[in-house]
Design an enzyme around this catalytic site. Structure first.
Site, short mmCIF file in Angstrom:
data_model
loop_
_atom_site.label_atom_id
_atom_site.label_comp_id
_atom_site.label_asym_id
_atom_site.label_seq_id
_atom_site.Cartn_x
_atom_site.Cartn_y
_atom_site.Cartn_z
N ASN A 11 0.87 -1.18 0.00
CA ASN A 11 0.00 0.00 0.00
C ASN A 11 0.91 1.23 0.00
O ASN A 11 1.50 1.56 1.03
CB ASN A 11 -0.89 -0.03 1.25
N GLU A 101 -6.78 4.50 7.87
CA GLU A 101 -6.57 5.93 7.55
C GLU A 101 -7.80 6.52 6.86
O GLU A 101 -8.10 7.70 7.03
CB GLU A 101 -5.29 6.09 6.72
N GLU A 169 -5.35 -5.18 10.64
CA GLU A 169 -4.35 -4.15 10.85
C GLU A 169 -4.63 -3.41 12.16
O GLU A 169 -5.48 -2.50 12.18
CB GLU A 169 -4.38 -3.14 9.70
N GLY A 175 2.60 1.90 10.83
CA GLY A 175 3.60 2.95 10.71
C GLY A 175 4.32 3.30 12.00
O GLY A 175 5.01 4.31 12.08
N SER A 213 3.45 -2.51 10.40
CA SER A 213 4.89 -2.55 10.64
C SER A 213 5.54 -3.88 10.26
O SER A 213 6.48 -4.35 10.93
CB SER A 213 5.20 -2.20 12.11
C1 PEP Z 1 -0.72 -0.01 6.11
O1 PEP Z 1 -0.83 1.20 5.97
O2 PEP Z 1 -1.58 -0.75 5.63
C2 PEP Z 1 0.43 -0.51 6.85
C3 PEP Z 1 0.39 -1.74 7.27
O3 PEP Z 1 1.48 0.37 7.06
P1 PEP Z 1 2.92 0.02 7.69
O4 PEP Z 1 3.39 -1.26 7.03
O5 PEP Z 1 3.77 1.20 7.33
O6 PEP Z 1 2.72 -0.16 9.14
#
Ligand code: PEP
Length: 251
Positions: A11, A101, A169, A175, A213
């Site tokens: 993503n 988000e 998630e 992040g 992450s």
């Molecule tokens: C995401 O935005 O779907 C995500 C998992 O971000 P990150 O890997 O940066 O934590």
């Protein structure tokens, strides 16, 4: 039931101009994107402005393409929005819906996410429906209840392996460099599959992704957990070498 093939989805969020996409996709294809190099399915979800460009760049590779969101309606007076059919027309075969988000920045409810997932499926896209608890809910021990509620509210009851992927998630892991323990990830995924079975009648084939992450250093252990069928990757998907290393970590 056919074995679930792992899916590593990138993503890109609101990152990337044409030149960045050319380099990132070129490097990715060179590393792991040619047919037969890795066993998992590879997906990139660039911003809407780049979907068409990236479709051209991916031609002949084993990497598939998705959008990051779609509108619930097929067309109409919705300035600035993009329909699922438009994504499909531009070369996408997947659409992420309900990313935290979007839920936070745009106040999207479970009902709106459900309508978007249905619109994606109606246009022939695989909907990647994102769910996950906030940090406060995690600390309060409400994770499994939140996941059950989000599944009931935002995953279509008609979901099938061919039309739907669910991404777990935890909002607090996105992040931040923090992740749940492996036991917590495994428990959440087992719970999601159980709740999906209640909703759809048959959830054994639906792929469940962990997101939050994921990076080369933790991918192998996460991707080996039971009921984890891949990863949704944000930050690390902007670096071809990191994304390729995650893909190579698939069991
Ligand atoms: C995401 O935005 O779907 C995500 C998992 O971000 P990150 O890997 O940066 O934590």
């Amino acid at each position: 039931m056919a074995a679930r093939r792992q899916l590593i989805a990138g993503n890109w969020k609101m990152n990337g101009l044409k030149a960045d996409a050319g380099k990132l996709v070129g490097d990715l294809i060179q590393d792991v994107g040619k047919p037969g190099v890795v066993g998992c399915e590879l997906l990139v979800c660039p911003p809407a402005t780049l979907v068409s460009t990236v479709a051209g760049l991916l031609s002949g590779s084993a990497v598939v393409l998705g959008g990051q969101d779609c509108h619930a309606k097929a067309s109409g007076a919705h300035t600035g929005d993009i329909s699922a059919a438009m994504l499909r027309d531009a070369g996408a075969t997947y659409a992420i819906v309900g990313h935290s988000e979007r839920r936070t920045d745009h106040g999207e409810s479970d009902g709106q996410v459900l309508a978007k997932a249905q619109a994606a499926q109606a246009a022939g896209l695989v909907a990647i429906v994102c769910i996950g608890e906030t940090e406060a809910q995690y600390v309060a021990g409400q994770t499994l209840d939140v996941l059950a509620r989000q599944i009931a509210g935002s995953v279509p009851a008609s979901a099938k392996a061919a039309t739907t992927v669910v991404a777990y998630e935890p909002v607090w892991a996105i992040g931040t460099g923090r992740t749940p323990t492996n036991d917590e990830i495994a428990a959440a995924h087992a719970h999601i599959r159980k709740e999906l079975a209640k909703l759809t009648g048959e959830a054994a084939g639906i792929r469940l992704l962990y997101g939050g992450s994921v990076k080369p250093s933790n991918a192998a252990e996460i991707l080996r957990l039971p009921d984890v069928d891949g990863a949704l990757v944000g930050g690390a998907s902007l670096n071809a070498a990191d994304f390729a290393a995650i893909a190579r970590a698939c069991p």
